[in-house]
Scaffold this motif. Structure first.
Motif, PDB file in Angstrom:
ATOM      1  N   SER A  42       0.837  -1.198   0.000  1.00 20.10           N
ATOM      2  CA  SER A  42       0.000   0.000   0.000  1.00 20.10           C
ATOM      3  C   SER A  42       0.878   1.256   0.000  1.00 20.10           C
ATOM      4  CB  SER A  42      -0.921   0.015   1.224  1.00 20.10           C
ATOM      5  OG  SER A  42      -1.710   1.186   1.236  1.00 20.10           O
ATOM      6  N   TYR A  43       0.634   2.117  -0.989  1.00 18.90           N
ATOM      7  CA  TYR A  43       1.386   3.367  -1.131  1.00 18.90           C
ATOM      8  C   TYR A  43       0.437   4.549  -0.976  1.00 18.90           C
ATOM      9  CZ  TYR A  43       4.999   0.408  -3.281  1.00 18.90           C
ATOM     10  OH  TYR A  43       5.938  -0.564  -3.518  1.00 18.90           O
ATOM     11  N   HIS A  44       0.969   5.683  -0.534  1.00 19.86           N
ATOM     12  CA  HIS A  44       0.156   6.897  -0.466  1.00 19.86           C
ATOM     13  C   HIS A  44      -0.275   7.277  -1.882  1.00 19.86           C
ATOM     14  CE1 HIS A  44      -1.283  10.856   0.563  1.00 19.86           C
ATOM     15  NE2 HIS A  44      -0.999  10.645   1.848  1.00 19.86           N
ATOM     16  N   GLY A  45      -1.539   7.609  -2.045  1.00 20.77           N
ATOM     17  CA  GLY A  45      -2.029   7.969  -3.364  1.00 20.77           C
ATOM     18  C   GLY A  45      -1.738   9.414  -3.732  1.00 20.77           C
ATOM     19  N   ILE A  46      -1.828   9.718  -5.026  1.00 22.07           N
ATOM     20  CA  ILE A  46      -1.781  11.092  -5.526  1.00 22.07           C
ATOM     21  C   ILE A  46      -2.811  11.201  -6.648  1.00 22.07           C
ATOM     22  CG2 ILE A  46       0.662  11.405  -4.940  1.00 22.07           C
ATOM     23  CD1 ILE A  46       1.309  11.144  -7.928  1.00 22.07           C
ATOM     24  N   PRO A  47      -3.229  12.426  -7.004  1.00 21.04           N
ATOM     25  CA  PRO A  47      -4.200  12.584  -8.087  1.00 21.04           C
ATOM     26  C   PRO A  47      -3.668  12.063  -9.424  1.00 21.04           C
ATOM     27  CG  PRO A  47      -4.097  14.575  -6.761  1.00 21.04           C
ATOM     28  CD  PRO A  47      -2.957  13.701  -6.319  1.00 21.04           C
ATOM     29  N   VAL A  48      -4.550  11.443 -10.187  1.00 19.85           N
ATOM     30  CA  VAL A  48      -4.185  10.933 -11.514  1.00 19.85           C
ATOM     31  C   VAL A  48      -3.710  12.070 -12.410  1.00 19.85           C
ATOM     32  CG1 VAL A  48      -5.120   9.871 -13.615  1.00 19.85           C
ATOM     33  CG2 VAL A  48      -5.697   8.922 -11.376  1.00 19.85           C
ATOM     34  N   SER A  49      -4.291  13.247 -12.248  1.00 18.93           N
ATOM     35  CA  SER A  49      -3.925  14.390 -13.099  1.00 18.93           C
ATOM     36  C   SER A  49      -2.439  14.727 -12.971  1.00 18.93           C
ATOM     37  CB  SER A  49      -4.771  15.614 -12.732  1.00 18.93           C
ATOM     38  OG  SER A  49      -4.565  15.983 -11.367  1.00 18.93           O
ATOM     39  N   ILE A  50      -1.870  14.547 -11.798  1.00 20.62           N
ATOM     40  CA  ILE A  50      -0.446  14.840 -11.592  1.00 20.62           C
ATOM     41  C   ILE A  50       0.415  13.814 -12.327  1.00 20.62           C
ATOM     42  CG2 ILE A  50       1.387  14.954  -9.847  1.00 20.62           C
ATOM     43  CD1 ILE A  50      -0.622  16.159  -7.940  1.00 20.62           C
ATOM     44  N   VAL A  51      -0.008  12.551 -12.275  1.00 20.80           N
ATOM     45  CA  VAL A  51       0.713  11.500 -13.001  1.00 20.80           C
ATOM     46  C   VAL A  51       0.639  11.756 -14.500  1.00 20.80           C
ATOM     47  CG1 VAL A  51       0.792   9.028 -13.501  1.00 20.80           C
ATOM     48  CG2 VAL A  51       0.287   9.817 -11.181  1.00 20.80           C
ATOM     49  N   GLU A  52      -0.505  12.161 -14.988  1.00 21.31           N
ATOM     50  CA  GLU A  52      -0.683  12.422 -16.421  1.00 21.31           C
ATOM     51  C   GLU A  52       0.188  13.571 -16.920  1.00 21.31           C
ATOM     52  OE1 GLU A  52      -5.310  10.865 -16.916  1.00 21.31           O
ATOM     53  OE2 GLU A  52      -4.910  13.006 -16.630  1.00 21.31           O
ATOM     54  N   ALA A  65      -0.610  -8.000  -4.128  1.00 23.20           N
ATOM     55  CA  ALA A  65      -1.412  -6.960  -4.759  1.00 23.20           C
ATOM     56  C   ALA A  65      -0.785  -5.609  -4.436  1.00 23.20           C
ATOM     57  CB  ALA A  65      -2.860  -7.020  -4.259  1.00 23.20           C
ATOM     58  N   HIS A  66      -1.182  -4.587  -5.193  1.00 18.70           N
ATOM     59  CA  HIS A  66      -0.576  -3.258  -5.114  1.00 18.70           C
ATOM     60  C   HIS A  66      -1.720  -2.245  -5.082  1.00 18.70           C
ATOM     61  CE1 HIS A  66       2.703  -0.382  -6.548  1.00 18.70           C
ATOM     62  NE2 HIS A  66       1.611   0.316  -6.816  1.00 18.70           N
ATOM     63  N   PRO A 117     -11.951  15.668  -3.745  1.00 16.58           N
ATOM     64  CA  PRO A 117     -12.566  15.111  -4.952  1.00 16.58           C
ATOM     65  C   PRO A 117     -11.525  14.841  -6.028  1.00 16.58           C
ATOM     66  CG  PRO A 117     -12.876  17.474  -4.917  1.00 16.58           C
ATOM     67  CD  PRO A 117     -12.216  17.115  -3.610  1.00 16.58           C
ATOM     68  N   GLY A 118     -11.983  14.354  -7.146  1.00 14.80           N
ATOM     69  CA  GLY A 118     -11.077  14.066  -8.249  1.00 14.80           C
ATOM     70  C   GLY A 118     -10.630  12.617  -8.233  1.00 14.80           C
ATOM     71  N   GLN A 119     -10.069  12.188  -9.357  1.00 10.72           N
ATOM     72  CA  GLN A 119      -9.629  10.801  -9.503  1.00 10.72           C
ATOM     73  C   GLN A 119      -8.204  10.648  -8.975  1.00 10.72           C
ATOM     74  OE1 GLN A 119      -9.720   9.329 -13.519  1.00 10.72           O
ATOM     75  NE2 GLN A 119      -9.046   7.259 -12.949  1.00 10.72           N
ATOM     76  N   TRP A 120      -8.021   9.696  -8.068  1.00  7.92           N
ATOM     77  CA  TRP A 120      -6.698   9.379  -7.535  1.00  7.92           C
ATOM     78  C   TRP A 120      -6.269   8.006  -8.040  1.00  7.92           C
ATOM     79  CZ3 TRP A 120      -4.245  11.361  -2.543  1.00  7.92           C
ATOM     80  CH2 TRP A 120      -4.500  12.727  -2.389  1.00  7.92           C
ATOM     81  N   LEU A 121      -5.013   7.680  -7.821  1.00  5.47           N
ATOM     82  CA  LEU A 121      -4.502   6.383  -8.251  1.00  5.47           C
ATOM     83  C   LEU A 121      -5.315   5.253  -7.619  1.00  5.47           C
ATOM     84  CD1 LEU A 121      -0.629   6.969  -8.037  1.00  5.47           C
ATOM     85  CD2 LEU A 121      -2.052   6.898 -10.095  1.00  5.47           C
ATOM     86  N   THR A 122      -5.560   4.247  -8.385  1.00  5.84           N
ATOM     87  CA  THR A 122      -6.306   3.070  -7.943  1.00  5.84           C
ATOM     88  C   THR A 122      -5.496   1.817  -8.265  1.00  5.84           C
ATOM     89  OG1 THR A 122      -7.490   3.006 -10.053  1.00  5.84           O
ATOM     90  CG2 THR A 122      -8.559   4.169  -8.237  1.00  5.84           C
ATOM     91  N   PRO A 123      -5.869   0.677  -7.658  1.00  3.39           N
ATOM     92  CA  PRO A 123      -6.995   0.465  -6.750  1.00  3.39           C
ATOM     93  C   PRO A 123      -6.730   1.061  -5.365  1.00  3.39           C
ATOM     94  CG  PRO A 123      -5.710  -1.536  -6.931  1.00  3.39           C
ATOM     95  CD  PRO A 123      -5.132  -0.580  -7.934  1.00  3.39           C
ATOM     96  N   MET A 124      -7.803   1.424  -4.683  1.00  2.00           N
ATOM     97  CA  MET A 124      -7.678   1.982  -3.346  1.00  2.00           C
ATOM     98  C   MET A 124      -7.467   0.860  -2.331  1.00  2.00           C
ATOM     99  SD  MET A 124     -10.544   5.005  -3.308  1.00  2.00           S
ATOM    100  CE  MET A 124     -10.159   5.355  -1.579  1.00  2.00           C
ATOM    101  N   THR A 125      -6.617   1.122  -1.372  1.00  6.99           N
ATOM    102  CA  THR A 125      -6.315   0.130  -0.334  1.00  6.99           C
ATOM    103  C   THR A 125      -7.572  -0.287   0.423  1.00  6.99           C
ATOM    104  OG1 THR A 125      -4.061   0.957  -0.068  1.00  6.99           O
ATOM    105  CG2 THR A 125      -4.997  -0.269   1.784  1.00  6.99           C
TER     106      THR A 125
END
Length: 313
Positions: free
Chosen positions: A188-198, A224-225, A233-241
């Motif tokens: 399990s890793y801390h998530g970040i918004p998908v927009s930042i990855v993009e 699993a990861h 709000p907004g889309q974050w990295l998935t799957p969520m823990t």
């Protein structure tokens, strides 16, 4: 030349009270690297809603994990600094927090007073993200942009695939596997918004690479990861823990071992979120056994890894 070593972690409130938490969150959530919304949109929300509601709730969760000496994150960051100083007696070894105390600016000033001429900065984030490591660059840049004298400067971007770090993670897992059998290992890793990855942030790929390299040392074991700690709000990295753990029992995964490779010290996100809240999700949905692998904390083995990273800079 007098070498200076600066370890930097995220930060923590000074005490587990709504007032202290509000001050910490105001600084943290005002950083443009952390929340990238337009200031005209975000700041009214931050000051008018978030900072009016969240500090009380967050203070209660901090109270659950607080120790006599202070926040676990602060305790372990300080202990690692002491251990590293013992390994490098000729260097000036200090720690700072990106948000809260001790701050980067005042710590660098104190190191200069102590005679530092050569500076190595190690952000205590194995994986790089604009939301975590970049703010450290920003603050250091602000310190030196008008300075008459600038030390020789090196900053560690990440150590997500450092051999020592990977081996220590694998060894931690092996210790748990030696005494129990698990249906699944969850990274399990801390998530970040998908927009930042993009927009080019390498964080997601570095997390995946860490998981992959650890599993290469463990062999053919189900794993699993996932990503945790979604905020706003907004889309974050998935799957969520949380969703992953809720679903595991229905997939006949009843015994799970959870590790958080993005954290090198226990904090709110590991103790309260993973080992309490997410443990509850798993058990409430039919899980039989949940075991959590704590971060390195004050392990001398991790101190050796930090020393190795510095020597390679």
């Amino acid at each position: 030349m007098k070498k200076g070593i600066l370890l930097v972690n995220l930060g923590t409130p000074e005490e587990p009270t709504p007032k202290a938490v509000k001050s910490f969150l105001a600084e943290f959530l005002s950083d443009r690297r952390v929340i990238r919304w337009p200031r005209g949109v975000w700041l009214p929300i931050l000051h008018g809603i978030v900072l009016q509601i969240r500090p009380r709730k967050t203070a209660r969760t901090y109270q659950k994990i607080w120790r006599e000496e202070g926040s676990p994150l602060w305790i372990y960051t300080k202990k690692q600094t002491v251990l590293l100083q013992a390994l490098m007696p000729d260097a000036i070894v200090r720690y700072a927090m990106t948000y809260g105390d001790p701050g980067i600016q005042e710590t660098l000033a104190e190191m200069k007073q102590a005679g530092m001429t050569d500076l190595c900065v190690v952000p205590l984030y194995p994986q790089y993200s604009e939301t975590t490591v970049a703010p450290i660059y920003d603050q250091i840049s602000r310190v030196y942009q008008k300075a008459a004298e600038i030390p020789q400067l090196r900053i560690s971007n990440s150590f997500y695939d450092h051999e020592g770090y990977i081996q220590l993670l694998a060894d931690q897992i092996k210790q748990h596997l030696a005494s129990k059998t698990f249906d699944m290992i969850l990274f399990s890793y801390h998530g970040i918004p998908v927009s930042i990855v993009e927009q080019g942030d390498p964080y997601e790929e570095q997390c995946k690479r860490t998981t992959q390299k650890v599993m290469e040392k463990l062999g053919d074991i189900p794993y699993a990861h996932s990503y945790q700690s979604k905020f706003g709000p907004g889309q974050w990295l998935t799957p969520m823990t949380s969703e992953t753990l809720k679903a595991f029992p229905s997939q006949n995964v009843k015994k799970v071992l959870v590790i958080t490779p993005g954290f090198v010290a226990d904090c709110l996100e590991t103790i309260e979120e993973i080992d309490d809240e997410n443990r509850g999700y798993f058990m409430e949905n039919g899980g039989d056994y949940f075991e959590y692998v704590h971060p390195f904390n004050d392990s001398p083995k991790f101190t050796n890894i930090l020393h190795s990273i510095i020597e390679e800079m």
